[in-house]
Design an enzyme around this catalytic site. Structure first.
Site, PDB file in Angstrom:
ATOM      1  N   ASP A 198      64.635 -77.490 -32.074  1.00 34.08           N
ATOM      2  CA  ASP A 198      65.797 -78.100 -32.741  1.00 34.08           C
ATOM      3  C   ASP A 198      66.600 -78.932 -31.736  1.00 34.08           C
ATOM      4  O   ASP A 198      66.917 -80.112 -31.977  1.00 34.08           O
ATOM      5  CB  ASP A 198      66.643 -76.956 -33.329  1.00 34.08           C
ATOM      6  CG  ASP A 198      67.704 -77.413 -34.318  1.00 34.08           C
ATOM      7  OD1 ASP A 198      67.697 -78.607 -34.690  1.00 34.08           O
ATOM      8  OD2 ASP A 198      68.525 -76.569 -34.734  1.00 34.08           O
ATOM      9  N   ILE A 213      62.951 -68.512 -30.517  1.00 37.98           N
ATOM     10  CA  ILE A 213      64.221 -67.786 -30.526  1.00 37.98           C
ATOM     11  C   ILE A 213      64.269 -66.741 -31.649  1.00 37.98           C
ATOM     12  O   ILE A 213      64.905 -65.695 -31.506  1.00 37.98           O
ATOM     13  CB  ILE A 213      65.384 -68.810 -30.624  1.00 37.98           C
ATOM     14  CG1 ILE A 213      65.453 -69.645 -29.317  1.00 37.98           C
ATOM     15  CG2 ILE A 213      66.720 -68.137 -30.899  1.00 37.98           C
ATOM     16  CD1 ILE A 213      66.227 -70.934 -29.411  1.00 37.98           C
TER      17      ILE A 213
HETATM   18  N1  AR6 Z   1      57.827 -79.453 -29.483  1.00 42.84           N
HETATM   19  C1  AR6 Z   1      57.093 -78.554 -30.173  1.00 42.84           C
HETATM   20  N2  AR6 Z   1      57.367 -77.235 -30.186  1.00 42.84           N
HETATM   21  C2  AR6 Z   1      58.423 -76.807 -29.458  1.00 42.84           C
HETATM   22  C3  AR6 Z   1      59.235 -77.675 -28.709  1.00 42.84           C
HETATM   23  C4  AR6 Z   1      58.916 -79.064 -28.739  1.00 42.84           C
HETATM   24  N3  AR6 Z   1      59.627 -79.984 -28.065  1.00 42.84           N
HETATM   25  N4  AR6 Z   1      60.197 -76.930 -28.095  1.00 42.84           N
HETATM   26  C5  AR6 Z   1      59.975 -75.649 -28.430  1.00 42.84           C
HETATM   27  N5  AR6 Z   1      58.899 -75.565 -29.249  1.00 42.84           N
HETATM   28  P1  AR6 Z   1      62.264 -72.285 -31.561  1.00 42.84           P
HETATM   29  P2  AR6 Z   1      62.708 -70.643 -33.976  1.00 42.84           P
HETATM   30  C6  AR6 Z   1      58.267 -74.371 -29.879  1.00 42.84           C
HETATM   31  O1  AR6 Z   1      62.953 -71.305 -30.690  1.00 42.84           O
HETATM   32  O2  AR6 Z   1      62.018 -69.491 -33.334  1.00 42.84           O
HETATM   33  C7  AR6 Z   1      67.163 -72.993 -32.527  1.00 42.84           C
HETATM   34  O3  AR6 Z   1      68.283 -72.681 -31.787  1.00 42.84           O
HETATM   35  C8  AR6 Z   1      58.524 -73.026 -29.239  1.00 42.84           C
HETATM   36  O4  AR6 Z   1      57.644 -72.815 -28.144  1.00 42.84           O
HETATM   37  O5  AR6 Z   1      62.515 -73.722 -31.345  1.00 42.84           O
HETATM   38  O6  AR6 Z   1      62.357 -71.003 -35.377  1.00 42.84           O
HETATM   39  C9  AR6 Z   1      67.490 -73.272 -33.983  1.00 42.84           C
HETATM   40  O7  AR6 Z   1      68.707 -73.964 -34.130  1.00 42.84           O
HETATM   41  C10 AR6 Z   1      58.183 -72.098 -30.414  1.00 42.84           C
HETATM   42  O8  AR6 Z   1      56.795 -71.820 -30.437  1.00 42.84           O
HETATM   43  O9  AR6 Z   1      62.577 -72.005 -33.147  1.00 42.84           O
HETATM   44  C11 AR6 Z   1      67.570 -71.893 -34.556  1.00 42.84           C
HETATM   45  O10 AR6 Z   1      68.833 -71.303 -34.313  1.00 42.84           O
HETATM   46  C12 AR6 Z   1      58.533 -72.916 -31.643  1.00 42.84           C
HETATM   47  O11 AR6 Z   1      58.775 -74.248 -31.185  1.00 42.84           O
HETATM   48  C13 AR6 Z   1      66.494 -71.140 -33.810  1.00 42.84           C
HETATM   49  O12 AR6 Z   1      66.326 -71.846 -32.572  1.00 42.84           O
HETATM   50  C14 AR6 Z   1      59.755 -72.430 -32.381  1.00 42.84           C
HETATM   51  O13 AR6 Z   1      60.706 -71.975 -31.438  1.00 42.84           O
HETATM   52  C15 AR6 Z   1      65.170 -71.181 -34.539  1.00 42.84           C
HETATM   53  O14 AR6 Z   1      64.253 -70.344 -33.882  1.00 42.84           O
END
Ligand code: AR6
Length: 172
Positions: free
Chosen positions: A32, A122
């Site tokens: 995000d 997260i």
């Molecule tokens: N490109 C692709 N995947 C990514 C990237 C990127 N640039 N960066 C991280 N990931 P998360 P959630 C992956 O934590 O668990 C935020 O604060 C990461 O490795 O982004 O759904 C939101 O505002 C992981 O596998 O999302 C919410 O509050 C995946 O993206 C909360 O985090 C999802 O990790 C959502 O948590």
């Protein structure tokens, strides 16, 4: 057609990338944060407008904005469930994220779409179960839809990439 990539979703040139957002739609960390940083303030402005109109986004639901400076045309923001043991509807809510994002894509005329591994950062959804849900939900959707041409799973970390590769190589 389903494709698998390891990398940064903000760099992918598709009609829409999906964001793993939160119910406020006001940004956060993880993917995000990366999407809002790379896409610039236009995305947050549209999110604020959606929030003013409908009060954010429910878990499992999806909303759409343009993509600011990103190479994609749109960002579909969906909200995954926080993992809380698995008996609080988490699997169904995660499936809803993929299903509702794809429904919104079809309604918008989107033909190519890229998903991150929703909830596996997260929000601590176990990666193995999340990969199975993501792939089966997308395959079920493609079985009844002929408008989406390409769905790309963009895995950021090695562990997710390996889990997806193993499943996709054997057809699930
Ligand atoms: N490109 C692709 N995947 C990514 C990237 C990127 N640039 N960066 C991280 N990931 P998360 P959630 C992956 O934590 O668990 C935020 O604060 C990461 O490795 O982004 O759904 C939101 O505002 C992981 O596998 O999302 C919410 O509050 C995946 O993206 C909360 O985090 C999802 O990790 C959502 O948590």
């Amino acid at each position: 057609m389903i494709r698998l990539i390891q990398g940064d979703i903000t760099k992918i040139e598709v009609d829409a990338i999906v964001n793993a957002a939160n119910t406020s739609l006001l940004g956060g960390g993880g993917v995000d944060g990366a999407i809002h940083r790379a896409g610039g303030p236009a995305i947050l402005e549209e999110c604020r407008q959606i929030r003013a109109k409908q009060g954010g986004c429910a878990i499992g639901a999806a909303v759409i904005t343009t993509a600011g400076r990103l190479p994609a045309k749109y960002v579909i923001h969906t909200v995954g469930p926080v993992w809380n043991g698995g008996h609080n509807g988490e699997p169904e809510l995660l499936a809803n994220c993929y299903r509702h994002s794809l429904q919104l894509a079809v309604e918008t005329g989107i033909k190519t779409i890229a998903f991150p591994n929703i909830s596996t950062g997260i929000y601590h959804f176990p990666k193995s179960e999340a990969a199975t849900i993501a792939i089966t939900t997308v395959q079920q959707f493609l079985a009844t839809d002929n408008t989406i041409k390409e769905i790309i799973f963009v895995c950021f970390d090695e562990e997710n990439y390996a889990l997806y590769k193993e499943r996709l190589d054997k057809g699930q």
